[in-house]
Each structure stands twice: as C-alpha cells, then as structure tokens.
Design an enzyme around this catalytic site. Structure first.
Site, PDB file in Angstrom:
ATOM      1  N   ASP A  55       0.814  -1.220   0.000  1.00  0.00           N
ATOM      2  CA  ASP A  55       0.000   0.000   0.000  1.00  0.00           C
ATOM      3  C   ASP A  55       0.843   1.263   0.000  1.00  0.00           C
ATOM      4  OD1 ASP A  55      -2.280  -1.508  -0.017  1.00  0.00           O
ATOM      5  OD2 ASP A  55      -3.209  -0.512   1.710  1.00  0.00           O
ATOM      6  N   ASN A  97      -5.582  -1.998  -4.817  1.00  0.00           N
ATOM      7  CA  ASN A  97      -6.709  -1.990  -3.887  1.00  0.00           C
ATOM      8  C   ASN A  97      -6.349  -1.221  -2.625  1.00  0.00           C
ATOM      9  OD1 ASN A  97      -9.306  -2.528  -3.029  1.00  0.00           O
ATOM     10  ND2 ASN A  97      -8.861  -4.594  -2.301  1.00  0.00           N
ATOM     11  N   ASP A 299     -10.604  -2.335  11.658  1.00  0.00           N
ATOM     12  CA  ASP A 299      -9.621  -3.275  11.125  1.00  0.00           C
ATOM     13  C   ASP A 299      -9.255  -4.360  12.135  1.00  0.00           C
ATOM     14  OD1 ASP A 299      -9.558  -2.090   8.663  1.00  0.00           O
ATOM     15  OD2 ASP A 299      -7.732  -0.942   9.027  1.00  0.00           O
ATOM     16  N   GLU A 327     -11.532  -4.223   1.745  1.00  0.00           N
ATOM     17  CA  GLU A 327     -10.919  -4.950   0.632  1.00  0.00           C
ATOM     18  C   GLU A 327     -11.825  -6.066   0.116  1.00  0.00           C
ATOM     19  OE1 GLU A 327      -7.300  -3.053   2.541  1.00  0.00           O
ATOM     20  OE2 GLU A 327      -9.358  -3.579   3.042  1.00  0.00           O
ATOM     21  N   HIS A 380      -5.605  -9.103   3.136  1.00  0.00           N
ATOM     22  CA  HIS A 380      -4.522  -9.333   4.091  1.00  0.00           C
ATOM     23  C   HIS A 380      -5.030  -9.591   5.500  1.00  0.00           C
ATOM     24  CE1 HIS A 380      -4.542  -4.811   5.228  1.00  0.00           C
ATOM     25  NE2 HIS A 380      -5.520  -5.005   4.364  1.00  0.00           N
ATOM     26  N   ARG A 381      -6.100  -8.899   5.906  1.00  0.00           N
ATOM     27  CA  ARG A 381      -6.566  -9.047   7.288  1.00  0.00           C
ATOM     28  C   ARG A 381      -7.270 -10.386   7.516  1.00  0.00           C
ATOM     29  NH1 ARG A 381      -4.369  -5.033   9.389  1.00  0.00           N
ATOM     30  NH2 ARG A 381      -4.450  -2.942   8.466  1.00  0.00           N
ATOM     31  N   LYS A 406       0.386  -6.561   1.756  1.00  0.00           N
ATOM     32  CA  LYS A 406      -0.299  -5.271   1.641  1.00  0.00           C
ATOM     33  C   LYS A 406       0.049  -4.355   2.806  1.00  0.00           C
ATOM     34  CE  LYS A 406      -4.846  -3.557   0.235  1.00  0.00           C
ATOM     35  NZ  LYS A 406      -5.048  -2.366   1.051  1.00  0.00           N
TER      36      LYS A 406
END
Length: 426
Positions: A55, A97, A299, A327, A380-381, A406
């Site tokens: 990112d 993204n 998040d 995302e 990613h999360r 990311k």
C-alpha cells in the site's frame, strides 16, 4: 519465506505458549498520511519508522509520478523532497486496492492544474468513492466518477475552492481525511462538515489532524462534526511514524490464544490509532464481552472475531456495517471462514456478526484429518486473522498467504520466528 511464498501455508499448532520480542511494522495509516503531506510541503522531509508495504509503495510511486522525489535511505525511512505542489502525471495513477491512497489522492490531485485519473484494480473499482467526489464538486472542482467508484477523473485548475463543504462520511472517515489534507491549498478557509453525525472510525480523523499540524497546517475543530482549515499550505518537517496498532492486534491475539507474552517494544498506551482499543478487549479472553462495538476499531474486528471463536460465551459484533466495503466484505468473509472451520460457528444477522464461540473448539477438532482451507479473498486481514486459529486448531491452511504483503510483509517470518511451524502446500 517472504520472498517466495507458496500458494498456501499449513499451520501446525505449537501446543505451547508463544513468547518473544516482536516489533510491529510502522503504521500504514500514518505512513500514507505522512507521505502525502511531505509531498505537498516545500522542502525536504525525513519520515522515520515508516511502513514499506504494497500500500505505501503504491502511494510513493504515485507521488513520484507527480514529480516528487522520494529516496529510501533505509528499510523504515523515506526522504521526501518537493516543490510544495503536485504535477499532473503522464498517465492514470493505478493504486491497486489501496483504499487510503486512492481516497487521499483523489482529493489531493484536485490541487493540480491538469487532468488526473485515479484508478485501481477490479476490487478497488467496487469500493465507493461517490461521497468524496460529490464534496469536491461542491467546492467547484470538475470531478467525475460514472460508477460512484474508481476510476475518478479530476480536471484541475490548480485551485481548491473555499467556504463550507458537507460530506457524507458514514461509509468511511477517509473521505473526511482526504478533504482535510487537501484543504490547506484552498483559495480561502475551508470548513469541512459532516452531513449527519455518522462517520467511520473517527479516531482516524484525529490521526489526520495531528499529522497536518505537524506539517504546519492550521486546523481547528469547531464541534463534533466540523473542522475549519486555513489556507496555509504545508512546511517540510521530520516526522516519526508509530508502530501499526492493527498489526499489533495479531500479536495480542497470539498472547491470548497461546497464553504467551509478546514484548512489542512499545507501551500499550503509546498508540494513538483507533485499533489500539482492541487490546483491552482481547485482554479479557476467554471472557470477552457478549457484545463488542467494532465501529471505532474496524480493522481489528477480524482479529477479535477469530479469538472470539474460542471464547467462553458467544460474541455479537455490532457497528460494523462499514466492513462490507473494505478490501472484501469482511463480515461475510469472517462468517464464511469460521464456518469452514466448524459449521455453525458464525452467522450474519443484518450487518451484525455473531460468533457462536466454543471454548472446547480445539479439542473437538483435534482428531480430525480434514483440512480447513481458508479462502482469503485477496484480503490481508482475513489471512492474518485466520492464521491465529491455526495456533489452536489443527489443519488450518491459509490460501494466498502473499496477500499479507499489503500491510505486513514480514508476517509469516514473525510467526516462524516465534516457533510456529508453517508448511508450504499447494
């Protein structure tokens, strides 16, 4: 491992407390704010403690495409030199993204004289940006987004307008932050006001204001829903970026699920990011509360939800509707993948997420031979959160582990460094 990740990683439960010293990477949220503000400040700024991930690389590349010089003297620093103004790039800015970069730059490029197209990948083209575009139009800026999502085209005149502008921030506080960071280039003072009281994670606006002030902006909070920004521009400065609180949530999850102790090298109270609130919630495991409001630590919700699968009582997550436009639709993704581990473990109720929780989950699944192949949805999360389930449940396989690059490129190396066995698999 990070340089050549396989298509999937199988996680072997360590069956022991995990302890050690882990330094979280720099904050993505603050790094991208600092990069943009330094790029809009005349002179040279040194950013230390920064995150180098997909990112922030995309943000830095876009700024370079607009005439900013960005050097990288070491793994956690950026040296940013600018005239104080961005120039029109030769081609559309492609931001993958990266939501923060896309929203922030959509407002910032409106200060440019010339036409700029902000675009992203197929996932970014599904993420709403219309409220920000509408606010720019209200300031007199020629902006268009036919689908209400990227791509966005800005026909700039080098002027950013002045006066009062209202913005609907119910989907994302990033719209507010984007406007605020561009507002010091107004023709006069600009008042940014919420249209209604709903806003995403308000704490991220506080991060924005702190960074703006560090770079010389004069901005005052008029009330809970409006901010007055003076047309000061920005001044180059040296700026240190704190560790990423969202990344720290995985370390707190490791502690909770294994009974270990991770030294982050930073006091829990030293974080200024909203996701730091997750620590107090996770610390209550295995007796986390029955209702958790995730609105101000969005998040962190996937992390807490995976930990909640092993809680002593069910947990309902509320205030998380905005997770549907991240995302991926994270409410649906978390529910789907928890149910992949054990059917009935989670369900969606409107925009709430209910995790059934089972403190005996690990023992119930210990004898099975089947693998739970976790779909990560390029998110990613989801990958990092569900890796935590593998610390207790055998047979957890994380698909597309490289997506963690990311925001946390060293995530798998961190787990391996703590003694977790990660087995490459197809």
């Amino acid at each position: 491992m990070t340089d050549a990740l396989p298509p999937a990683l199988a996680i072997t439960p360590p069956n022991r407390p995990l302890s050690g010293r882990v330094s979280p990477p720099g904050s993505k949220s603050i790094t991208n704010r600092a990069l943009l503000l330094a790029a809009m400040a005349e002179g040279t700024s040194r950013l230390t403690g920064a995150l180098k991930s997909k990112d922030t690389v995309l943000m830095a590349r876009a700024l370079r495409d607009m005439g900013v010089t960005i050097d990288e003297p070491d793994a956690t620093s950026f040296l940013v030199t600018s005239t104080g103004r961005l120039n029109a790039p030769a081609a559309p800015l492609s931001l993958g993204n990266a939501g923060t970069a896309t929203r922030f730059l959509t407002a910032a490029v409106a200060t440019i004289e010339g036409t700029v197209v902000i675009d992203g990948d197929e996932d970014m083209r599904l993420r709403p940006i219309k409220p920000l575009v509408d606010a720019l139009i209200a300031l007199g800026i020629d902006a268009e987004s036919p689908t209400g999502c990227p791509p966005v085209t800005i026909h700039g005149t080098g002027r950013f307008g002045s006066g009062r502008v209202e913005i609907d921030a119910s989907l994302s506080s990033q719209y507010v932050s984007a406007l605020l960071m561009a507002a010091p280039f107004g023709d006069g003072p600009i008042e940014v006001a919420l249209a209604g009281k709903d806003i995403g994670a308000r704490g991220y606006v506080d991060l924005t204001l702190a960074a703006m002030r560090a770079f010389g902006a004069k901005v005052d909070s008029r009330d809970d829903g409006s901010w007055l920004v003076q047309p000061t521009g920005y001044k180059a400065t040296d700026f240190h970026i704190e560790p990423d609180a969202s990344a720290a949530t995985y370390l707190w999850g490791i502690e909770a699920l294994t009974g270990g102790r991770i030294d982050l090298g930073v006091a829990e109270g030293a974080f200024t990011q909203p996701d730091a609130a997750a620590q107090a919630v996770i610390a209550q495991f295995p007796d986390m509360p029955e209702v958790i409001d995730g609105s101000q630590m969005q998040d962190a919700v996937p992390t807490i939800a995976v930990v909640a699968a092993f809680n002593n009582r069910p947990v309902r997550f509320v205030g998380i509707a905005n997770l549907r436009v991240k995302e991926t639709d994270r409410i649906r993704a978390v529910a789907n993948e928890l149910n992949r581990i054990m059917p009935g473990l989670a369900r969606e109720e409107g925009d709430d997420l209910l995790v059934a929780s089972d403190p005996d989950l690990a023992s119930k699944l210990a004898g099975r031979n089947a693998r739970a192949r976790i779909e990560t949805y390029h998110d990613h999360r989801i990958a990092m959160s569900f890796a935590l389930a593998g610390l207790r449940v055998p047979g957890i396989v994380i698909l597309d582990p490289a997506c963690t690059g990311k925001t946390y490129p060293d995530y798998w190396d961190m787990l391996a460094g703590l003694g977790v066995e990660l087995i490459p698999t197809a």
